[in-house]
Design a protein around this motif. Structure first.
Motif, PDB file in Angstrom:
ATOM      1  N   GLY A 142       0.784  -1.229   0.000  1.00 40.09           N
ATOM      2  CA  GLY A 142       0.000   0.000   0.000  1.00 40.09           C
ATOM      3  C   GLY A 142       0.817   1.280   0.000  1.00 40.09           C
ATOM      4  N   TYR A 143       2.138   1.174   0.126  1.00 37.37           N
ATOM      5  CA  TYR A 143       2.989   2.365   0.097  1.00 37.37           C
ATOM      6  C   TYR A 143       3.190   2.839  -1.342  1.00 37.37           C
ATOM      7  CZ  TYR A 143       4.529   2.178   5.013  1.00 37.37           C
ATOM      8  OH  TYR A 143       4.589   2.216   6.380  1.00 37.37           O
ATOM      9  N   GLU A 144       3.382   4.145  -1.493  1.00 34.60           N
ATOM     10  CA  GLU A 144       3.658   4.758  -2.788  1.00 34.60           C
ATOM     11  C   GLU A 144       5.048   5.381  -2.736  1.00 34.60           C
ATOM     12  OE1 GLU A 144       0.579   7.647  -2.779  1.00 34.60           O
ATOM     13  OE2 GLU A 144      -1.008   6.162  -2.968  1.00 34.60           O
ATOM     14  N   LEU A 145       5.806   5.249  -3.814  1.00 33.16           N
ATOM     15  CA  LEU A 145       7.149   5.799  -3.905  1.00 33.16           C
ATOM     16  C   LEU A 145       7.153   6.962  -4.890  1.00 33.16           C
ATOM     17  CD1 LEU A 145      10.228   5.576  -3.277  1.00 33.16           C
ATOM     18  CD2 LEU A 145      10.370   4.033  -5.238  1.00 33.16           C
ATOM     19  N   TYR A 146       7.651   8.122  -4.452  1.00 31.47           N
ATOM     20  CA  TYR A 146       7.732   9.320  -5.287  1.00 31.47           C
ATOM     21  C   TYR A 146       9.180   9.787  -5.399  1.00 31.47           C
ATOM     22  CZ  TYR A 146       2.682  10.050  -4.654  1.00 31.47           C
ATOM     23  OH  TYR A 146       1.317   9.913  -4.647  1.00 31.47           O
ATOM     24  N   LEU A 147       9.533  10.370  -6.545  1.00 34.92           N
ATOM     25  CA  LEU A 147      10.800  11.068  -6.701  1.00 34.92           C
ATOM     26  C   LEU A 147      10.483  12.558  -6.712  1.00 34.92           C
ATOM     27  CD1 LEU A 147      12.624   9.085  -9.540  1.00 34.92           C
ATOM     28  CD2 LEU A 147      12.739   8.728  -7.075  1.00 34.92           C
ATOM     29  N   ASN A 148      11.152  13.317  -5.846  1.00 32.07           N
ATOM     30  CA  ASN A 148      10.971  14.766  -5.769  1.00 32.07           C
ATOM     31  C   ASN A 148      12.180  15.443  -6.407  1.00 32.07           C
ATOM     32  OD1 ASN A 148       8.581  14.457  -4.273  1.00 32.07           O
ATOM     33  ND2 ASN A 148       9.750  14.304  -2.388  1.00 32.07           N
ATOM     34  N   PRO A 149      11.963  16.388  -7.310  1.00 33.20           N
ATOM     35  CA  PRO A 149      13.069  16.982  -8.056  1.00 33.20           C
ATOM     36  C   PRO A 149      13.877  17.980  -7.237  1.00 33.20           C
ATOM     37  CG  PRO A 149      11.036  18.109  -8.576  1.00 33.20           C
ATOM     38  CD  PRO A 149      10.675  16.964  -7.672  1.00 33.20           C
ATOM     39  N   ASN A 150      14.962  18.408  -7.834  1.00 35.12           N
ATOM     40  CA  ASN A 150      15.762  19.500  -7.289  1.00 35.12           C
ATOM     41  C   ASN A 150      15.270  20.783  -7.963  1.00 35.12           C
ATOM     42  OD1 ASN A 150      17.838  21.497  -7.023  1.00 35.12           O
ATOM     43  ND2 ASN A 150      19.281  19.871  -6.514  1.00 35.12           N
ATOM     44  N   PRO A 151      14.827  21.789  -7.177  1.00 31.99           N
ATOM     45  CA  PRO A 151      14.290  23.006  -7.795  1.00 31.99           C
ATOM     46  C   PRO A 151      15.338  23.824  -8.557  1.00 31.99           C
ATOM     47  CG  PRO A 151      14.436  23.258  -5.414  1.00 31.99           C
ATOM     48  CD  PRO A 151      14.787  21.838  -5.732  1.00 31.99           C
ATOM     49  N   ASN A 152      16.622  23.507  -8.381  1.00 30.08           N
ATOM     50  CA  ASN A 152      17.693  24.278  -9.023  1.00 30.08           C
ATOM     51  C   ASN A 152      18.162  23.699 -10.354  1.00 30.08           C
ATOM     52  OD1 ASN A 152      17.783  26.101  -6.835  1.00 30.08           O
ATOM     53  ND2 ASN A 152      18.975  24.609  -5.685  1.00 30.08           N
ATOM     54  N   GLY A 153      17.582  22.585 -10.794  1.00 30.29           N
ATOM     55  CA  GLY A 153      17.997  22.014 -12.076  1.00 30.29           C
ATOM     56  C   GLY A 153      17.586  20.572 -12.229  1.00 30.29           C
ATOM     57  N   VAL A 154      17.944  20.012 -13.350  1.00 30.70           N
ATOM     58  CA  VAL A 154      17.576  18.652 -13.709  1.00 30.70           C
ATOM     59  C   VAL A 154      18.351  17.642 -12.856  1.00 30.70           C
ATOM     60  CG1 VAL A 154      17.625  16.952 -15.578  1.00 30.70           C
ATOM     61  CG2 VAL A 154      16.996  19.323 -16.067  1.00 30.70           C
ATOM     62  N   ALA A 155      17.628  16.628 -12.361  1.00 26.49           N
ATOM     63  CA  ALA A 155      18.235  15.523 -11.612  1.00 26.49           C
ATOM     64  C   ALA A 155      17.960  14.228 -12.376  1.00 26.49           C
ATOM     65  CB  ALA A 155      17.643  15.452 -10.202  1.00 26.49           C
ATOM     66  N   LYS A 156      18.775  13.211 -12.122  1.00 22.70           N
ATOM     67  CA  LYS A 156      18.606  11.921 -12.786  1.00 22.70           C
ATOM     68  C   LYS A 156      18.593  10.817 -11.745  1.00 22.70           C
ATOM     69  CE  LYS A 156      20.823  13.333 -17.053  1.00 22.70           C
ATOM     70  NZ  LYS A 156      21.930  13.108 -17.978  1.00 22.70           N
ATOM     71  N   ALA A 157      17.710   9.842 -11.966  1.00 25.32           N
ATOM     72  CA  ALA A 157      17.571   8.754 -11.003  1.00 25.32           C
ATOM     73  C   ALA A 157      17.407   7.418 -11.712  1.00 25.32           C
ATOM     74  CB  ALA A 157      16.352   8.995 -10.119  1.00 25.32           C
ATOM     75  N   SER A 158      17.798   6.380 -11.011  1.00 23.88           N
ATOM     76  CA  SER A 158      17.588   5.012 -11.445  1.00 23.88           C
ATOM     77  C   SER A 158      16.761   4.327 -10.353  1.00 23.88           C
ATOM     78  CB  SER A 158      18.939   4.318 -11.616  1.00 23.88           C
ATOM     79  OG  SER A 158      18.763   2.948 -11.837  1.00 23.88           O
ATOM     80  N   VAL A 159      15.726   3.582 -10.764  1.00 20.32           N
ATOM     81  CA  VAL A 159      14.837   2.929  -9.799  1.00 20.32           C
ATOM     82  C   VAL A 159      14.793   1.438 -10.081  1.00 20.32           C
ATOM     83  CG1 VAL A 159      12.491   2.823  -8.882  1.00 20.32           C
ATOM     84  CG2 VAL A 159      13.425   5.011  -9.615  1.00 20.32           C
ATOM     85  N   ASP A 160      14.871   0.652  -9.028  1.00 20.45           N
ATOM     86  CA  ASP A 160      14.814  -0.801  -9.124  1.00 20.45           C
ATOM     87  C   ASP A 160      14.017  -1.306  -7.931  1.00 20.45           C
ATOM     88  OD1 ASP A 160      15.290  -3.358 -10.052  1.00 20.45           O
ATOM     89  OD2 ASP A 160      17.394  -3.414  -9.507  1.00 20.45           O
ATOM     90  N   TYR A 161      13.621  -2.567  -7.954  1.00 19.48           N
ATOM     91  CA  TYR A 161      12.847  -3.156  -6.862  1.00 19.48           C
ATOM     92  C   TYR A 161      13.415  -4.517  -6.493  1.00 19.48           C
ATOM     93  CZ  TYR A 161       9.652   0.461  -8.281  1.00 19.48           C
ATOM     94  OH  TYR A 161       9.111   1.683  -8.589  1.00 19.48           O
ATOM     95  N   GLU A 162      13.229  -4.887  -5.243  1.00 20.15           N
ATOM     96  CA  GLU A 162      13.666  -6.174  -4.738  1.00 20.15           C
ATOM     97  C   GLU A 162      12.586  -6.733  -3.839  1.00 20.15           C
ATOM     98  OE1 GLU A 162      17.193  -6.553  -2.150  1.00 20.15           O
ATOM     99  OE2 GLU A 162      18.323  -5.931  -3.914  1.00 20.15           O
ATOM    100  N   LYS A 163      12.354  -8.005  -3.945  1.00 16.88           N
ATOM    101  CA  LYS A 163      11.402  -8.666  -3.073  1.00 16.88           C
ATOM    102  C   LYS A 163      12.018  -8.816  -1.686  1.00 16.88           C
ATOM    103  CE  LYS A 163       8.449 -12.709  -2.840  1.00 16.88           C
ATOM    104  NZ  LYS A 163       7.968 -13.892  -3.547  1.00 16.88           N
ATOM    105  N   ILE A 164      11.208  -8.597  -0.655  1.00 15.50           N
ATOM    106  CA  ILE A 164      11.681  -8.817   0.704  1.00 15.50           C
ATOM    107  C   ILE A 164      11.570 -10.302   1.008  1.00 15.50           C
ATOM    108  CG2 ILE A 164      11.219  -8.404   3.154  1.00 15.50           C
ATOM    109  CD1 ILE A 164      10.302  -5.595   2.418  1.00 15.50           C
ATOM    110  N   ILE A 165      12.692 -10.884   1.314  1.00 13.87           N
ATOM    111  CA  ILE A 165      12.738 -12.314   1.644  1.00 13.87           C
ATOM    112  C   ILE A 165      13.061 -12.428   3.125  1.00 13.87           C
ATOM    113  CG2 ILE A 165      13.857 -14.519   1.189  1.00 13.87           C
ATOM    114  CD1 ILE A 165      14.519 -13.406  -1.615  1.00 13.87           C
ATOM    115  N   GLU A 166      12.108 -12.955   3.861  1.00 10.22           N
ATOM    116  CA  GLU A 166      12.310 -13.071   5.324  1.00 10.22           C
ATOM    117  C   GLU A 166      12.419 -14.498   5.753  1.00 10.22           C
ATOM    118  OE1 GLU A 166       9.773 -10.606   7.688  1.00 10.22           O
ATOM    119  OE2 GLU A 166       9.573  -9.210   6.030  1.00 10.22           O
TER     120      GLU A 166
END
Length: 118
Positions: free
Chosen positions: A94-118
């Motif tokens: 139910g959680y949502e993931l957001y990327l928030n920018p830098n107001p001073n210029g363009v930012a770049k990000a890489s996003v990946d996911y991993e299953k939680i194994i307990e």
């Protein structure tokens, strides 16, 4: 021979589904939802959505930015990410993931996911 090619293709598809890595350019006025709202979200599909997982966000640009974890409109956590840094964030069901920018210029990000194994 045909079976071998079919097996290789199936293994490749499984690999690509398990690694939902994507790179993004964040404009200064653009906040992006990465996962959590289904159809119409800005970016990635978490292959583990509906269960607990990790979101792995790396700053691949020159400017810092932040990530935000929310649930039903309530901010759970805000995390700054400096140039070259990687953050691993627990995304409960139910959680949502957001990327928030830098107001001073363009930012770049890489996003990946991993299953939680307990």
């Amino acid at each position: 021979m045909k079976k071998t090619i079919l097996i290789i293709c199936l293994l490749s598809l499984t690999y690509f589904e398990a690694t939902a890595r994507t790179e993004f350019v964040l404009e200064p006025s653009q906040s992006m939802i990465m996962t959590g709202k289904g159809v119409g979200q800005d970016a990635t599909i978490n292959p583990y959505y509906g269960q607990d997982s990790y979101g792995i966000v790396k700053n691949i640009g020159e400017r810092p930015f932040s990530i935000r974890v929310q649930q039903a409109g309530t901010i759970i956590e805000e995390i700054p990410i400096q140039k070259g840094e990687t953050k691993k964030v627990k995304l409960l069901k139910g959680y949502e993931l957001y990327l928030n920018p830098n107001p001073n210029g363009v930012a770049k990000a890489s996003v990946d996911y991993e299953k939680i194994i307990e």
